[in-house]
Design a protein around this motif. Structure first.
Motif, short mmCIF file in Angstrom:
data_model
loop_
_atom_site.label_atom_id
_atom_site.label_comp_id
_atom_site.label_asym_id
_atom_site.label_seq_id
_atom_site.Cartn_x
_atom_site.Cartn_y
_atom_site.Cartn_z
N TYR A 31 80.76 66.40 59.35
CA TYR A 31 79.73 65.76 60.16
C TYR A 31 78.64 65.23 59.25
O TYR A 31 77.92 66.01 58.61
CB TYR A 31 79.11 66.76 61.14
CG TYR A 31 80.04 67.16 62.24
CD1 TYR A 31 80.24 66.33 63.33
CD2 TYR A 31 80.71 68.37 62.18
CE1 TYR A 31 81.11 66.70 64.35
CE2 TYR A 31 81.58 68.75 63.19
CZ TYR A 31 81.76 67.91 64.28
OH TYR A 31 82.62 68.27 65.26
N ARG A 89 75.77 64.04 59.80
CA ARG A 89 74.37 64.42 60.04
C ARG A 89 74.08 65.83 59.54
O ARG A 89 72.96 66.14 59.17
CB ARG A 89 74.01 64.27 61.50
CG ARG A 89 74.94 64.93 62.45
CD ARG A 89 74.97 64.17 63.77
NE ARG A 89 76.01 64.66 64.63
CZ ARG A 89 75.80 65.52 65.61
NH1 ARG A 89 74.60 65.96 65.83
NH2 ARG A 89 76.80 65.93 66.34
N TYR A 90 75.10 66.69 59.53
CA TYR A 90 74.83 68.03 59.00
C TYR A 90 74.67 68.00 57.49
O TYR A 90 73.87 68.74 56.92
CB TYR A 90 75.92 69.02 59.43
CG TYR A 90 75.89 69.27 60.91
CD1 TYR A 90 74.68 69.52 61.55
CD2 TYR A 90 77.03 69.24 61.67
CE1 TYR A 90 74.62 69.72 62.92
CE2 TYR A 90 76.99 69.45 63.04
CZ TYR A 90 75.78 69.69 63.66
OH TYR A 90 75.72 69.89 64.99
N LEU A 125 71.22 66.74 57.06
CA LEU A 125 70.27 67.77 57.45
C LEU A 125 70.13 68.81 56.33
O LEU A 125 69.03 69.19 55.95
CB LEU A 125 70.74 68.44 58.74
CG LEU A 125 69.74 69.39 59.38
CD1 LEU A 125 68.58 68.58 59.95
CD2 LEU A 125 70.41 70.20 60.48
N THR A 126 71.27 69.25 55.80
CA THR A 126 71.24 70.24 54.74
C THR A 126 70.46 69.73 53.54
O THR A 126 69.60 70.41 52.99
CB THR A 126 72.68 70.58 54.30
OG1 THR A 126 73.48 70.71 55.45
CG2 THR A 126 72.70 71.85 53.49
N PRO A 143 69.05 70.26 69.24
CA PRO A 143 69.29 69.62 67.95
C PRO A 143 68.31 68.49 67.66
O PRO A 143 67.90 68.30 66.52
CB PRO A 143 70.71 69.08 68.08
CG PRO A 143 71.34 69.88 69.14
CD PRO A 143 70.25 70.30 70.07
N ASP A 182 66.17 68.20 64.31
CA ASP A 182 66.17 67.05 63.41
C ASP A 182 64.77 66.47 63.28
O ASP A 182 64.31 66.14 62.18
CB ASP A 182 67.11 65.96 63.95
CG ASP A 182 68.55 66.42 63.96
OD1 ASP A 182 68.82 67.48 63.36
OD2 ASP A 182 69.38 65.73 64.56
#
Lengths: 115, 139, 761
Positions: C554, C556-557, C560-561, C672, C676
């Motif tokens: 994914y 977006r993860y 994000l990380t 979520p 974000d």
């Protein structure tokens, strides 16, 4: 004024980063564009702000370097703007192509490289 | 976007924009301007065409294909570095040649101008190639 | 000397062509290379044996302390002669052994590259250079073990060898670099001269441990010995060469080479001697329990490597001389026995000694070579192995109060004696076995090599005086000072060593006769090999777990990380600063600026929040124009112009493309979304603080002064920004326009991709 520009840069980054974490491809593109603006403005602002005076040496004269905007970050930002355009176009082409192949603009559907 | 008004305006604007773009390129060394802005302006002259009618017609009007422009521009920019090598200086060191013309005119030729012109051509070629390629997708 | 190290690499490049051109003769042709090297080294030998060293240095990267420095002394010469000499035989033997193999050329590439690397190891006089060649031997060894890459066992054996020796290699690099830092030189000869500095340094134990780790893994010392038997998956001539005669001796070489720098301490004595002793006994014991010829030879090799290590641990003149002689003796007999094993495998179709027997009548030449080499291995006269073993026994007896040491050496001698019987006598004598193939004499290429090696063993045994100079100069090089002359003789008179030899022979005979019963003894199934497997499994499952967590697919993860990590780390660093230098000052703000900023902020909000992409794109355009205005206000007309045009082109482009994308919104859940948003906001906040922080930096920078003051005089341009782009920093700009061109070509190529024939769009 730097306070206001700091807010602008911060908002651009926040908005851009938020957008690239969305699921939809086109939002990713808008996020990238915002991030490009943010970075250009960051370099520009960080080099110090001087109102209204460009680094243009008058004909036959000389220029006091303390009185005009720093030209080096401008040169950096200038190419960055144009390259940013090229990168955005490439991302767009990629997005378009991805949509055609995968048939979805949902990033969660595009988890594997084998399509 | 099939607007007669816009199309007519575009037809008038195109030569004007091209002229302006070359002017911007040439004055770039002393006043705001230069190869990057010039090339983008030149590309937007054709982009206007592409938007008002279609990319195909804009493409046909272009004397050289965009990817030819890309290569030619890069060659120009790189070639501007060669005279310095002849002088035994590092690649791309600026060289200037003063030439006296008849009627007491002075003209200054420099590799910097050649380089900036190369930038102009590359940027114009790149922008056009991108516009044409992506624009054609929708038709 | 650079030439002789590089020559094998150059010939390696040509090898496939030669093998394709003349597959039958290429072994003989390629053998000319090591033969030439032997002759060249022999021509230098008198100089070296007179106590001089041959040095050759070519500068490589002097700023890194890296020179192509080579140095030939007694120790290096001994190893180099062994490498090239056995190399001649192995190279032409391989031609017969792998005759008709479709990858013969590939095999020779690896083999010759190994030859060059190994020469490099023993000749290098620079620690980095030594390490480079050291690792090259590991890599070529990997290629040779895995030569038969279609078998899983070969692949596993190759990987295991590479991992074990490679890990050791890294430890070695760390140790060598530390040693070089302490002594202040990367030159090995310089390092040796700084031995006192090293031994007195508080980090000496760490340096020693790291370097020993490198040497012990390479030379298959306990508990790292397990890779060597698995390396027997290599073609037999490669096993003979790498895993008996040369590569595994690299660790021994390293210990010998560094003795003047690291040796002579109690720590050295105990670690090296004990490791050597354990390896010597364990290897010889395990050898007797095997029935595969190559496995027997592999374990006995481990045992011999243990003996050599033990001698270096003891570290006196007698031990060093014994080391030099035993090294040569072992190289000759073990090389010969491996080649014999290859010939037997080739002709009889099996290497299992329980199925072999009585081959002496069908393979007489091979049997003679095997017997001669076996006698040398057993340590019986008149072979050079006998002299070697006598010297080892004597060296062990000179250690005061170390009767256990002598006993251990004698025990190992007895075990090796029995192993020699298994490897050299068992297949050739007694009742005929039941091999899968009907055995007959091997071709000339397969028996000439072992016969030559065994013959040399006999020759040196009968005329040991020929080795006096070589042994003395090698021992001198290990000692770091000229060594007293050595006088070798086959017969030393009736002394304790001879008595012990008789005892070991008797015990060895008994062991040989009883070895079938020995094999039945139960042995624990766990060992270092199990630890290796467990460690490997652990790494694999760790990698799998972290891939599952981090590489979840994914986008977006991932983002994000990354963003959260950056914010966290940078935020922590900023928070630690005692006072954030904030140059905030609102006093000079003008009304139109506030309006502009508000317009930009609102547009950003619209671009982010709007459900319609067209609205978002329009808002984006406004943001771009706002940027241009900021540039105008703060003295950047060039930027402003560029920004305006780019902005227009961008909006046009986005509008063009939007048509081809669907207009669906995919709302994420509030949870979520909030997560974000807060991560993105804290990143924005952080960067805003960063901008404020820059206000405290003194402006303008020195670079600004340089560019502004020199723009007109040096470059003849008044627009400084353009002068920077087109003159001062023109090479950068050339790179940047290239990037733009590449991006455009990329867009074009993506479209072309779609139009590939046979694909529906």
């Amino acid at each position: 004024m730097i306070l206001l520009l700091a807010i602008v840069v911060g908002s651009l980054y926040a908005g851009g980063l938020y957008m690239i974490m969305r699921r939809v491809l086109i939002k990713l593109i808008i996020g990238l564009a915002l991030l490009a603006h943010a970075s250009n403005l960051l370099i520009f602002t960080a080099s110090g702000l001087i109102r209204g005076r460009a680094a243009l040496v008058p004909a036959g004269g000389s220029l006091d370097f303390r009185q005009v905007a720093d030209p080096l970050p401008q040169a950096l930002a200038l190419t960055a703007i144009v390259i940013g355009f090229g990168v955005l176009a490439f991302a767009l082409a990629l997005v378009q192509r991805t949509y055609q192949v995968v048939g979805s603009d949902d990033l969660d559907q595009i988890r594997s490289t084998d399509t | 976007m099939n607007s007669v008004l816009l199309a007519t305006a575009a037809r008038l604007f195109k030569p004007l924009l091209l002229l302006v773009s070359v002017f911007v390129l040439l004055r770039g060394h002393d006043e705001p301007g230069g190869g990057f802005v010039g090339g983008l302006l030149g590309a937007s002259a054709y982009a206007l065409d592409a938007v008002t009618r279609n990319t195909g017609s804009a493409r046909r009007k272009l004397p050289l294909a965009p990817h030819v422009l890309l290569g030619a521009g890069l060659l120009m920019a790189a070639a501007s570095g060669l005279p310095a090598l002849l002088q035994g200086e590092p690649f791309l060191t600026a060289q200037r040649y003063e030439a006296a013309l008849p009627f007491a005119l002075q003209i200054t030729l420099s590799t910097v101008l050649l380089f900036d012109a190369g930038v102009y051509v590359v940027v114009m070629g790149a922008a056009l190639l991108i516009m044409f390629t992506l624009g054609e997708e929708q038709i | 000397m650079l030439t002789i190290t590089i020559a094998p690499f150059l010939v390696a490049i040509l090898a496939p062509a030669i093998c394709r051109f003349t597959p039958r003769a290429c072994g003989w042709i390629l053998a000319l290379l090591p033969l030439g090297l032997v002759l060249y080294l022999a021509s230098l030998a008198p100089t070296v044996w007179n106590g001089q060293t041959v040095v050759a240095t070519t500068s490589w990267a002097p700023s890194l302390g890296l020179d192509l420095a080579f140095r030939l002394d007694g120790l290096g010469l001994l190893f180099a002669l062994l490498i090239t000499g056995i190399g001649v035989i192995v190279v032409f033997y391989s031609g017969g052994y792998l005759a008709g193999h479709r990858h013969l050329g590939r095999y020779y590439v690896a083999l010759l590259m190994f030859l060059g690397s190994m020469l490099g190891v023993v000749l290098a006089d620079n620690v980095i250079l030594l390490f480079v060649f050291w690792e090259l031997t590991s890599i070529t060894s990997y290629l040779l073990i895995g030569f038969d890459h279609e078998r899983e066992a070969a692949r596993n054996g190759a990987l295991q060898a590479l991992l074990v020796t490679g890990t050791g290699g890294l430890a070695l690099l760390a140790g060598l670099l530390m040693a070089a830092q302490i002594t202040g030189t990367y030159q090995i000869s310089g390092l040796l001269a700084g031995g006192d500095l090293l031994r007195d340094h508080p980090l000496y134990p760490a340096v020693l441990a790291l370097i020993l780790l490198g040497a012990f893994t390479k030379s298959a010392q306990f508990p790292f010995h397990f890779w060597l038997p698995n390396a027997m998956e290599a073609p037999t001539p490669a096993s003979a060469y790498l895993h008996a005669a040369t590569m595994v001796k690299a660790g021994v070489y390293l210990l010998a080479r560094l003795t003047p720098a690291l040796g002579g301490t109690d720590l050295w004595w105990w670690t090296v001697t004990l490791t050597g002793a354990v390896t010597m006994l364990a290897g010889a014991w395990l050898a007797l329990r095997k029935t595969d010829l190559k496995q027997i030879l592999a374990y006995s090799t481990i045992s011999v490597l243990g003996i050599l290590t033990l001698l270096l641990g003891i570290g006196d003149e007698a031990a060093w001389t014994a080391m030099a002689i035993y090294l040569v003796a072992h190289g000759l007999y073990k090389g010969a026995l491996f080649l014999v094993a290859g010939a037997v495998d080739h002709e009889a179709g099996t290497r299992d000694i329980t199925r072999l027997g009585g081959l002496r009548s069908s393979m007489p030449m091979t049997a003679i070579a095997a017997l001669a080499a076996g006698v040398s291995m057993a340590g019986l006269p008149p072979m050079v192995g006998f002299i070697g073993k006598e010297l080892v026994l004597e060296a062990s007896m000179r250690q005061q109060g170390m009767i256990t040491l002598t006993a251990a050496v004698a025990a190992a001698g007895a075990l090796l004696f029995a192993a020699a019987g298994l490897a050299a006598v068992r297949p050739f004598f007694g009742a005929a076995g039941s091999p899968p193939k009907d055995p007959h004499e091997a071709p000339l290429t397969l028996w000439l090599g072992p016969l030559l090696l065994a013959g040399s063993g006999l020759l040196l045994g009968l005329a040991p005086g020929w080795m006096n100079a070589a042994a003395a100069s090698a021992a001198g090089a290990i000692a770091g000072s000229p060594s007293p002359p050595v006088k070798l003789a086959l017969f030393h008179g009736f002394n304790t060593a001879l008595l012990l030899s008789l005892l070991t022979a008797a015990a060895g005979t008994a062991l040989y006769l009883g070895c079938a019963r020995l094999r039945k003894l139960a042995m624990p199934q766990w060992g270092p090999a199990g630890w290796y497997d467990a460690a490997l499994d652990g790494v694999m499952s760790l990698a799998a777990a972290q891939t599952r967590i981090l590489q979840n697919g994914y986008l977006r993860y991932y983002l994000l990380t990354m963003i959260a990590a950056t914010v966290g780390l940078t935020g922590y660093a900023i928070a630690r600063l005692t006072a954030l230098p904030l140059g905030a000052n609102l006093g000079d703000v003008q009304f139109h600026e506030v309006v502009l900023v508000i317009v930009i902020l609102v547009s950003v909000a619209v671009a982010v929040r709007s459900p319609s992409s067209v609205t978002a794109v329009a808002a984006l355009g406004v943001v771009g124009l706002g940027m241009a205005l900021i540039f105008v206000l703060f003295g950047a007309p060039d930027l402003a112009m560029t920004q305006v045009v780019v902005d227009i082109l961008t909006v046009v482009l986005l509008v063009l493309v939007l048509h081809s994308l669907p207009q669906v919104s995919r709302p994420t859940k509030p949870g979520p979304r909030f997560r974000d948003a807060s991560v993105a906001s804290s990143a924005g906040l952080l960067i805003g603080l960063l901008v404020l922080g820059t206000a405290a930096i003194e402006h303008p920078a020195d670079s600004a002064r340089y560019f502004i003051e020199n723009s007109l005089p040096l470059a003849g341009g008044r627009n400084v920004v353009n002068v920077i782009l087109a003159d001062f920093r023109v090479l950068d700009t050339l790179g940047e326009v290239t990037v733009i061109a590449v991006a455009a070509v990329g867009v074009f190529a993506l479209r072309r991709l779609r139009e590939r024939p046979g694909e529906k769009s």
